[in-house]
Design a protein around this motif. Structure first.
Motif, PDB file in Angstrom:
ATOM      1  N   ALA A  23      -3.965 -24.369   7.814  1.00  0.00           N
ATOM      2  CA  ALA A  23      -3.421 -24.138   9.161  1.00  0.00           C
ATOM      3  C   ALA A  23      -4.377 -24.627  10.243  1.00  0.00           C
ATOM      4  CB  ALA A  23      -3.125 -22.652   9.352  1.00  0.00           C
ATOM      5  N   GLY A  24      -5.345 -25.440   9.873  1.00  0.00           N
ATOM      6  CA  GLY A  24      -6.272 -25.984  10.867  1.00  0.00           C
ATOM      7  C   GLY A  24      -7.346 -25.009  11.290  1.00  0.00           C
ATOM      8  N   ASP A  25      -7.658 -24.035  10.410  1.00  0.00           N
ATOM      9  CA  ASP A  25      -8.679 -23.009  10.676  1.00  0.00           C
ATOM     10  C   ASP A  25      -8.288 -22.079  11.820  1.00  0.00           C
ATOM     11  OD1 ASP A  25     -10.346 -23.724   8.569  1.00  0.00           O
ATOM     12  OD2 ASP A  25     -11.400 -25.224   9.752  1.00  0.00           O
ATOM     13  N   TYR A  26      -7.068 -21.601  11.742  1.00  0.00           N
ATOM     14  CA  TYR A  26      -6.589 -20.499  12.589  1.00  0.00           C
ATOM     15  C   TYR A  26      -6.097 -19.426  11.623  1.00  0.00           C
ATOM     16  CZ  TYR A  26      -6.687 -23.502  16.732  1.00  0.00           C
ATOM     17  OH  TYR A  26      -7.079 -24.335  17.760  1.00  0.00           O
ATOM     18  N   ALA A  27      -6.549 -18.195  11.816  1.00  0.00           N
ATOM     19  CA  ALA A  27      -6.265 -17.159  10.823  1.00  0.00           C
ATOM     20  C   ALA A  27      -5.490 -15.971  11.384  1.00  0.00           C
ATOM     21  CB  ALA A  27      -7.573 -16.657  10.207  1.00  0.00           C
ATOM     22  N   ILE A  28      -4.736 -15.351  10.490  1.00  0.00           N
ATOM     23  CA  ILE A  28      -4.101 -14.065  10.756  1.00  0.00           C
ATOM     24  C   ILE A  28      -4.595 -13.094   9.691  1.00  0.00           C
ATOM     25  CG2 ILE A  28      -1.951 -12.760  10.947  1.00  0.00           C
ATOM     26  CD1 ILE A  28      -0.513 -15.405  11.493  1.00  0.00           C
ATOM     27  N   ILE A  29      -5.134 -11.963  10.120  1.00  0.00           N
ATOM     28  CA  ILE A  29      -5.488 -10.907   9.189  1.00  0.00           C
ATOM     29  C   ILE A  29      -4.356  -9.892   9.261  1.00  0.00           C
ATOM     30  CG2 ILE A  29      -7.159  -9.167   8.487  1.00  0.00           C
ATOM     31  CD1 ILE A  29      -8.031 -12.495   9.472  1.00  0.00           C
ATOM     32  N   MET A  30      -3.518  -9.868   8.253  1.00  0.00           N
ATOM     33  CA  MET A  30      -2.322  -9.027   8.263  1.00  0.00           C
ATOM     34  C   MET A  30      -2.552  -7.788   7.401  1.00  0.00           C
ATOM     35  SD  MET A  30       1.579 -10.253   7.494  1.00  0.00           S
ATOM     36  CE  MET A  30       2.966  -9.132   7.622  1.00  0.00           C
ATOM     37  N   LYS A  31      -2.327  -6.611   7.999  1.00  0.00           N
ATOM     38  CA  LYS A  31      -2.526  -5.347   7.300  1.00  0.00           C
ATOM     39  C   LYS A  31      -1.212  -4.564   7.279  1.00  0.00           C
ATOM     40  CE  LYS A  31      -7.254  -5.162   9.140  1.00  0.00           C
ATOM     41  NZ  LYS A  31      -8.231  -4.352   9.926  1.00  0.00           N
ATOM     42  N   VAL A  32      -0.933  -3.947   6.146  1.00  0.00           N
ATOM     43  CA  VAL A  32       0.341  -3.236   5.965  1.00  0.00           C
ATOM     44  C   VAL A  32       0.078  -1.826   5.443  1.00  0.00           C
ATOM     45  CG1 VAL A  32       2.466  -3.177   4.601  1.00  0.00           C
ATOM     46  CG2 VAL A  32       1.682  -5.339   5.588  1.00  0.00           C
ATOM     47  N   ARG A  33       0.839  -0.864   5.952  1.00  0.00           N
ATOM     48  CA  ARG A  33       0.762   0.522   5.491  1.00  0.00           C
ATOM     49  C   ARG A  33       2.172   1.060   5.329  1.00  0.00           C
ATOM     50  NH1 ARG A  33      -2.983   4.933   6.052  1.00  0.00           N
ATOM     51  NH2 ARG A  33      -1.954   6.952   6.264  1.00  0.00           N
ATOM     52  N   ASP A  34       2.519   1.482   4.104  1.00  0.00           N
ATOM     53  CA  ASP A  34       3.865   2.001   3.876  1.00  0.00           C
ATOM     54  C   ASP A  34       3.914   3.506   4.142  1.00  0.00           C
ATOM     55  OD1 ASP A  34       2.853   3.300   1.572  1.00  0.00           O
ATOM     56  OD2 ASP A  34       3.351   1.595   0.297  1.00  0.00           O
ATOM     57  N   ILE A  35       5.103   4.085   4.028  1.00  0.00           N
ATOM     58  CA  ILE A  35       5.271   5.494   4.390  1.00  0.00           C
ATOM     59  C   ILE A  35       4.538   6.427   3.426  1.00  0.00           C
ATOM     60  CG2 ILE A  35       7.443   5.149   5.606  1.00  0.00           C
ATOM     61  CD1 ILE A  35       8.913   5.984   3.082  1.00  0.00           C
ATOM     62  N   ALA A  36       4.170   5.900   2.246  1.00  0.00           N
ATOM     63  CA  ALA A  36       3.409   6.707   1.293  1.00  0.00           C
ATOM     64  C   ALA A  36       1.909   6.676   1.581  1.00  0.00           C
ATOM     65  CB  ALA A  36       3.675   6.232  -0.134  1.00  0.00           C
ATOM     66  N   GLY A  37       1.517   5.850   2.553  1.00  0.00           N
ATOM     67  CA  GLY A  37       0.108   5.749   2.909  1.00  0.00           C
ATOM     68  C   GLY A  37      -0.650   4.651   2.193  1.00  0.00           C
ATOM     69  N   THR A  38       0.043   3.905   1.311  1.00  0.00           N
ATOM     70  CA  THR A  38      -0.601   2.787   0.618  1.00  0.00           C
ATOM     71  C   THR A  38      -0.839   1.638   1.593  1.00  0.00           C
ATOM     72  OG1 THR A  38       0.540   3.375  -1.431  1.00  0.00           O
ATOM     73  CG2 THR A  38      -0.402   1.164  -1.293  1.00  0.00           C
ATOM     74  N   GLN A  39      -2.039   1.089   1.548  1.00  0.00           N
ATOM     75  CA  GLN A  39      -2.415   0.029   2.487  1.00  0.00           C
ATOM     76  C   GLN A  39      -2.778  -1.258   1.748  1.00  0.00           C
ATOM     77  OE1 GLN A  39      -4.317   2.733   6.087  1.00  0.00           O
ATOM     78  NE2 GLN A  39      -5.686   2.078   4.461  1.00  0.00           N
TER      79      GLN A  39
END
Length: 241
Positions: free
Chosen positions: A197-213
């Motif tokens: 992507a040309g050295d552009y980053a997204i740090i994507m974080k997810v948390r479900d309703i059970a608390g798993t991340q």
């Protein structure tokens, strides 16, 4: 017993001729394939019919999605968080489709409706996905911040670069705050995605309703726009000054 050397010479000569003809045939076929590929690549997109253009675009989207999905899958597998894959797919698909259609000036609206936010210096975006009421927090890094992030092996850099949003995110709610506290570190798959992507980053974080991340590093191919699913709720934006 007398050995007929002339016979063996003739046999060897015939074998050499067959091999030579076979090699020539391969070369001719290779040239034909190369010429066909070159002609296909040089074929102007504008010269295609609308139906052919849409097929071309769909194929390009699919090709990019397959690579991006594989890179995220490998990251999630290491965290025992494969169940979060649909959330990442939802985001990645919308980003890739918007990017490809923009590149080819497609008049057809993307299948995945999104809302775009302009973040030229990067920033943090949080929302709740309709897929299982999952909380998503994504940090968008500009070019220099991305290079610095990749250079830090302990993942501490993200907390530094996003310090401007600390106070804001606390007001977004405990789920966003919990995700914000997660350290981020790009593995091989994440780095590949970012470099593409040309050295552009997204740090994507997810948390479900059970608390798993879970957390994944993906390339920000739609820079400088952050795309959020149009049906997302509790959307929060913190643009980096």
């Amino acid at each position: 017993m007398r050995i007929d050397f002339k016979y063996f010479k003739r046999r060897i000569y015939i074998i050499k001729k067959i091999i030579s003809l076979f090699l020539c045939l391969i070369m001719i076929l290779s040239l034909g394939i190369s010429a066909f590929a070159a002609n296909t690549e040089n074929l102007s997109f504008d010269s295609l019919t609308p139906e052919e253009q849409e097929t071309f675009i769909q194929n390009e989207i699919t090709k990019r999605e397959e690579i991006a999905f594989m890179e995220v899958y490998e990251q999630l597998k290491e965290q025992n968080a494969i169940s979060h894959m649909p959330i990442y797919k939802e985001y990645i698909s919308s980003m890739i489709e918007a990017e490809v259609r923009k590149a080819y000036n497609s008049d057809i609206s993307p299948q995945a409706a999104t809302v775009s936010y302009y973040l030229p210096n990067g920033g943090v975006v949080g929302y709740v996905s309709t897929l299982g009421s999952t909380t998503v927090l994504s940090t968008y890094l500009n070019h220099q911040d991305t290079l610095d992030y990749l250079a830090h092996s302990d993942g501490s850099f993200i907390k530094i670069v996003t310090s401007f949003a600390t106070g804001l995110i606390k007001g977004w709610g405990p789920a966003f705050s919990a995700l914000f506290a997660l350290d981020a570190l790009a593995d091989y798959m994440g780095r590949q995605s970012v470099h593409r992507a040309g050295d552009y980053a997204i740090i994507m974080k997810v948390r479900d309703i059970a608390g798993t991340q879970s957390i994944s590093t993906i390339g920000w191919s739609a820079y400088p726009y952050a795309n959020v699913p149009s049906d997302a709720t509790n959307i929060n934006i913190a643009s980096k000054p």
